[in-house]
Design an enzyme around this catalytic site. Structure first.
Site, PDB file in Angstrom:
ATOM      1  N   HIS A   1      -4.946  -1.841   3.714  1.00 46.21           N
ATOM      2  CA  HIS A   1      -3.878  -0.865   3.920  1.00 46.21           C
ATOM      3  C   HIS A   1      -4.466   0.547   4.013  1.00 46.21           C
ATOM      4  O   HIS A   1      -4.117   1.324   4.911  1.00 46.21           O
ATOM      5  CB  HIS A   1      -2.876  -0.945   2.764  1.00 46.21           C
ATOM      6  N   GLU A   2      -5.359   0.885   3.072  1.00 44.88           N
ATOM      7  CA  GLU A   2      -5.979   2.218   3.089  1.00 44.88           C
ATOM      8  C   GLU A   2      -6.829   2.405   4.339  1.00 44.88           C
ATOM      9  O   GLU A   2      -6.853   3.486   4.932  1.00 44.88           O
ATOM     10  CB  GLU A   2      -6.827   2.423   1.829  1.00 44.88           C
TER      11      GLU A   2
ATOM     12  N   HIS B   1      -4.908   3.564   7.376  1.00 49.40           N
ATOM     13  CA  HIS B   1      -4.661   4.998   7.542  1.00 49.40           C
ATOM     14  C   HIS B   1      -5.784   5.650   8.351  1.00 49.40           C
ATOM     15  O   HIS B   1      -5.537   6.546   9.171  1.00 49.40           O
ATOM     16  CB  HIS B   1      -4.540   5.685   6.181  1.00 49.40           C
TER      17      HIS B   1
ATOM     18  N   GLU C   1       3.076   4.537   6.138  1.00 46.70           N
ATOM     19  CA  GLU C   1       2.813   3.463   5.172  1.00 46.70           C
ATOM     20  C   GLU C   1       3.167   2.104   5.767  1.00 46.70           C
ATOM     21  O   GLU C   1       2.445   1.118   5.569  1.00 46.70           O
ATOM     22  CB  GLU C   1       3.600   3.701   3.879  1.00 46.70           C
TER      23      GLU C   1
ATOM     24  N   ASP D   1       0.519  -0.953   6.371  1.00 49.77           N
ATOM     25  CA  ASP D   1       0.788  -2.303   5.880  1.00 49.77           C
ATOM     26  C   ASP D   1       0.610  -3.328   7.001  1.00 49.77           C
ATOM     27  O   ASP D   1       0.005  -4.391   6.813  1.00 49.77           O
ATOM     28  CB  ASP D   1       2.213  -2.413   5.335  1.00 49.77           C
TER      29      ASP D   1
END
Length: 438
Positions: A296-297, A300, A381, A385
């Site tokens: 997930h990070e 970004h 976000e 995901d």
């Protein structure tokens, strides 16, 4: 010297009305959130009832703890928010900031002695911040040593807390001194152009801190050990190689010596990028779940969220400082708040006061724009995901990882939609799981 606040002054009215509206908005939002918790206490959202891990992690005891923990924070927040509002209003009404300004100008001889501008600005910034720090101290101590300890999160000792405070004060003083020194030069030397120079300095400072913080500042508070060989490192390394992410190392932080909360984060940029895992996180997650959370990070970064945010925030920062600069040119901004010695003739010499008061006005009304910022953050976000689910081949590890994170941190499950819209930078657990499954 007589200090009189002009309550018909438009700047003073904006401050008072903005502060009052912010108080009302926050009180209303927190109250409806509290009512929602009371209504749904002990219940599990329908979307989680068919997930066996959710049923296990959110048993009746945990659901009760979530409600009690959030309520404890809420009941501590109420007096703090009211006291902060009254306190900030009192500082303005009783002319605290003009009093400090008059005091430091007598001590330093500024503006007659131009060479003392840095000392004058620095003293004003430090003394002006003291009342707010004093007010927040008892509430901070109560949360750390009562609320957080009551629910098993805080591992903080009094000695460690004092040590952290001393380190934090020294670092803050150093950074404030550096920024104030640079700002004082431009205020005096470039009275008509300081806004864009100062904005450029702030942007540059932000980039420099991204390099300095992980290597020199963070280690002053925590120990960072390289992630040891094993299944966790193997799984994470495979993920990093799969997405082509180069980094400056994988580290485990001893977060458990202060708190039981779990998290992971990326810091730095370029070759200084590093991945930091809380040791508490590794105690509760499987390698697959932890990889999905890091996926997930990574999303970004790979989806250019950081770059996009910079392209938005940097122009906005220049615009904001330009607007603050324009407000700082109005003599009525000074006289309205009781700076009676400031006139149109000498306003250029004391623009640092105008910048300070304009920032105070901005803080009073900034609550109104928070939904816009949070909406964009939640959108990103969801995208991150989806990236994690795609790169892992399935959304299941991320779903189970999010459930564990939510239960371990006692995050509430039924926040009202309006509360989420206004305050949440991340979607709720239920919203994220629904999006991942779809």
């Amino acid at each position: 010297m007589n200090i009189a606040v002009n309550f018909t002054n438009p700047f003073v009215l904006v401050f008072i009305i903005g502060s009052f509206l912010s108080l009302l908005i926050n009180q209303f939002l927190e109250f409806i959130d509290y009512r929602s918790r009371c209504k749904n206490s002990g219940q599990l959202p329908e979307e989680l009832k068919n997930i066996s891990l959710a049923q296990e992690k959110f048993d009746s005891a945990t659901l009760k703890q979530i409600c009690e923990y959030e309520n404890a924070k809420y009941f501590a927040w109420i007096p703090f928010s009211i006291c902060s509002f009254v306190f900030d209003l009192a500082l303005i009404i009783f002319g605290f900031f003009p009093f400090v300004f008059n005091l430091v100008t007598r001590w330093t001889g500024f503006p007659e002695t131009v060479g003392n501008s840095f000392l004058c600005f620095l003293l004003f910034a430090i003394i002006s911040s003291i009342p707010g720090e004093i007010l927040s101290l008892p509430f901070s101590l109560y949360r750390e040593f009562h609320t957080e300890k009551k629910f098993g999160f805080s591992k903080m000792t009094v000695k460690l807390w004092i040590t952290d405070q001393i380190k934090d004060m020294v670092l803050s003083l150093i950074l404030i001194s550096l920024l104030t020194f640079v700002a004082s030069l431009f205020f005096v030397k470039c009275p008509n152009n300081w806004w864009w120079i100062l904005a450029a300095v702030f942007v540059g400072f932000t980039f420099i801190m991204q390099i300095i913080y992980p290597k020199f500042i963070a280690p002053l508070f925590n120990k960072f050990e390289p992630l040891p060989e094993g299944e966790f490192k193997t799984k994470i390394s495979e993920l990093l190689e799969k997405v082509g992410f180069k980094n400056g190392g994988l580290f485990v932080m001893d977060a458990s010596k202060r708190s039981g909360h779990s998290n992971a984060y990326f810091s730095g940029f370029g070759k200084s990028k590093r991945i930091v895992l809380y040791d508490t996180l590794m105690e509760t997650m499987t390698p697959e779940e932890l990889s999905a959370v890091l996926g997930h990070e990574l999303g970004h970064f790979k989806l250019k969220h950081i770059t996009k945010r910079m392209f938005i925030m940097i122009p906005l920062e220049f615009l904001l400082i330009f607007l603050l600069y324009k407000f700082a040119q109005f003599p009525s901004l000074y006289t309205g708040f009781g700076f009676n010695t400031v006139t149109a003739a000498n306003v250029a010499q004391v623009q640092f006061i105008g910048l300070f008061m304009a920032m105070t006005l901005y803080e009073a009304i900034s609550e109104i724009i928070s939904p816009v910022v949070n909406y964009n953050s939640r959108k990103q976000e969801y995208e991150a995901d989806a990236f994690a689910a795609k790169v892992c081949g399935t959304p299941d590890p991320l779903i189970s990882g999010l459930i564990k994170l939510n239960s371990e941190n006692l995050s509430e499950l039924f926040p009202p939609a309006l509360y989420v819209f206004w305050n949440f930078s991340h979607p709720t657990l239920v919203e994220r799981i629904k999006a991942l499954k779809s």
